[in-house]
Motif scaffolding. Structure first.
Motif, short mmCIF file in Angstrom:
data_model
loop_
_atom_site.label_atom_id
_atom_site.label_comp_id
_atom_site.label_asym_id
_atom_site.label_seq_id
_atom_site.Cartn_x
_atom_site.Cartn_y
_atom_site.Cartn_z
N ALA A 29 26.93 -4.00 27.82
CA ALA A 29 26.27 -5.30 28.00
C ALA A 29 25.52 -5.36 29.32
O ALA A 29 26.03 -4.92 30.35
CB ALA A 29 27.31 -6.42 27.94
N ASP A 30 24.32 -5.92 29.27
CA ASP A 30 23.56 -6.12 30.50
C ASP A 30 24.01 -7.43 31.17
O ASP A 30 24.88 -8.13 30.65
CB ASP A 30 22.05 -6.10 30.23
N GLU A 31 23.42 -7.75 32.29
CA GLU A 31 23.85 -8.92 33.07
C GLU A 31 23.73 -10.23 32.27
O GLU A 31 24.63 -11.06 32.28
CB GLU A 31 23.05 -9.02 34.36
N ALA A 32 22.64 -10.41 31.56
CA ALA A 32 22.43 -11.64 30.79
C ALA A 32 23.46 -11.76 29.66
O ALA A 32 24.00 -12.84 29.41
CB ALA A 32 21.01 -11.68 30.21
N GLU A 33 23.76 -10.64 29.00
CA GLU A 33 24.76 -10.65 27.92
C GLU A 33 26.15 -10.94 28.48
O GLU A 33 26.92 -11.69 27.89
CB GLU A 33 24.76 -9.30 27.19
N ARG A 34 26.48 -10.36 29.64
CA ARG A 34 27.79 -10.62 30.26
C ARG A 34 27.91 -12.07 30.69
O ARG A 34 28.95 -12.70 30.52
CB ARG A 34 28.01 -9.67 31.44
N ARG A 35 26.84 -12.63 31.21
CA ARG A 35 26.84 -14.04 31.61
C ARG A 35 27.05 -14.93 30.38
O ARG A 35 27.83 -15.88 30.41
CB ARG A 35 25.53 -14.39 32.31
N ALA A 36 26.39 -14.61 29.28
CA ALA A 36 26.54 -15.38 28.05
C ALA A 36 27.95 -15.24 27.48
O ALA A 36 28.52 -16.22 26.99
CB ALA A 36 25.51 -14.93 27.01
N LEU A 37 28.54 -14.05 27.56
CA LEU A 37 29.93 -13.85 27.12
C LEU A 37 30.88 -14.70 27.94
O LEU A 37 31.80 -15.32 27.40
CB LEU A 37 30.34 -12.38 27.27
N ALA A 38 30.68 -14.71 29.26
CA ALA A 38 31.54 -15.50 30.14
C ALA A 38 31.45 -16.98 29.79
O ALA A 38 32.47 -17.68 29.69
CB ALA A 38 31.15 -15.28 31.61
N GLU A 39 30.25 -17.46 29.54
CA GLU A 39 30.06 -18.87 29.19
C GLU A 39 30.70 -19.19 27.84
O GLU A 39 31.39 -20.19 27.70
CB GLU A 39 28.57 -19.19 29.16
N GLU A 40 30.50 -18.32 26.87
CA GLU A 40 31.04 -18.53 25.52
C GLU A 40 32.57 -18.57 25.51
O GLU A 40 33.17 -19.28 24.72
CB GLU A 40 30.54 -17.42 24.59
N HIS A 41 33.21 -17.81 26.40
CA HIS A 41 34.67 -17.70 26.40
C HIS A 41 35.32 -18.43 27.58
O HIS A 41 36.49 -18.24 27.86
CB HIS A 41 35.08 -16.23 26.39
N ASP A 42 34.55 -19.27 28.27
CA ASP A 42 35.06 -20.07 29.38
C ASP A 42 35.70 -19.19 30.46
O ASP A 42 36.81 -19.46 30.92
CB ASP A 42 36.03 -21.13 28.88
N LEU A 43 35.01 -18.12 30.84
CA LEU A 43 35.47 -17.21 31.88
C LEU A 43 34.64 -17.44 33.13
O LEU A 43 33.50 -17.90 33.05
CB LEU A 43 35.32 -15.76 31.42
N LEU A 44 35.18 -17.10 34.29
CA LEU A 44 34.40 -17.20 35.51
C LEU A 44 33.30 -16.14 35.52
O LEU A 44 32.18 -16.42 35.93
CB LEU A 44 35.30 -17.05 36.74
N SER A 45 33.65 -14.92 35.05
CA SER A 45 32.63 -13.87 34.95
C SER A 45 33.13 -12.72 34.08
O SER A 45 34.32 -12.56 33.86
CB SER A 45 32.26 -13.33 36.34
N VAL A 46 32.17 -11.97 33.58
CA VAL A 46 32.44 -10.70 32.89
C VAL A 46 31.69 -9.65 33.71
O VAL A 46 30.46 -9.64 33.72
CB VAL A 46 31.95 -10.72 31.42
N GLU A 47 32.45 -8.83 34.41
CA GLU A 47 31.83 -7.83 35.28
C GLU A 47 31.36 -6.60 34.50
O GLU A 47 30.41 -5.94 34.89
CB GLU A 47 32.80 -7.37 36.38
N ARG A 48 32.08 -6.29 33.40
CA ARG A 48 31.73 -5.11 32.61
C ARG A 48 32.18 -5.34 31.17
O ARG A 48 33.23 -5.92 30.93
CB ARG A 48 32.45 -3.88 33.17
N PHE A 49 31.34 -4.92 30.23
CA PHE A 49 31.67 -4.96 28.80
C PHE A 49 31.08 -3.71 28.19
O PHE A 49 29.89 -3.45 28.30
CB PHE A 49 31.07 -6.20 28.12
N ALA A 50 31.95 -2.91 27.55
CA ALA A 50 31.48 -1.68 26.91
C ALA A 50 32.28 -1.44 25.64
O ALA A 50 33.47 -1.76 25.57
CB ALA A 50 31.64 -0.49 27.86
#
Length: 183
Positions: A29-50
């Protein structure tokens, strides 16, 4: 598998063009996808997704997907609301069959469902020739998220008793306390 579910991560595979030996799908996941994942799952951040997935033909017209989803996330502690970092590593295993496939049916004569709690899951279905393995990767990512993250040593303080609250325990509490003493 739901049809065209909106998800920040998407990687479509044409099952009709799938080689017999299958194919490997790598998702980062790129930065925009990680940001969207964090928002969708109510997380502070997603630093890495693979995700590293293998998509292979299964039986006559189905598909088997295996692999691993890994992520590094930061959540808010349920006690202190301070950031809590965690690592997710989920094994992926799923079978998909086209809608209407005999492999997706779990009925016997008389319309009775046969479910084995210890047996394998029924295959999910897909429509057409395209499946989105990104949606599947996000589903397994979601399973790895701790629903109650807690910072090490974080303790919930006991609530103060309100002055209008009764000072002695009620009969239900007393009965439960006596049962606990007998065992």
């Amino acid at each position: 598998m739901p049809e065209k579910k909106k998800t920040p991560i998407s990687h479509e595979v044409n099952v009709h063009r799938l080689a017999r030996k299958g194919m490997t799908v790598s998702i980062k996941a790129d930065e925009a996808e990680r940001r969207a994942l964090a928002e969708e799952h109510d997380l502070l951040s997603v630093e890495r997704f693979a995700a590293e997935l293998t998509v292979r033909p299964w039986k006559a017209d189905g598909v088997r997907i295996t692999g691993t989803v890994e992520a590094d996330i930061t959540q808010a502690c349920v006690v202190t609301l301070e950031p809590v970092s965690s690592h997710i590593e989920e094994d992926v295993s799923a079978m998909l069959v086209p809608e209407g496939s005999r492999l997706a049916r779990n009925e016997v004569e008389g319309g009775e469902f046969v479910l084995d709690a210890e047996g394998p899951d029924m295959p999910d279905t897909f429509h057409g020739s395209i499946i989105d393995v990104g949606v599947l990767a996000v589903e397994f990512f979601t399973l790895g998220i701790d629903p109650y993250p807690r910072r090490p040593g974080a303790v919930m303080e006991a609530a103060e008793q309100h002055e209008d609250a009764p000072k002695e325990a009620g009969p239900l509490y007393e009965g439960l306390r006596k049962l606990g003493q007998k065992s």
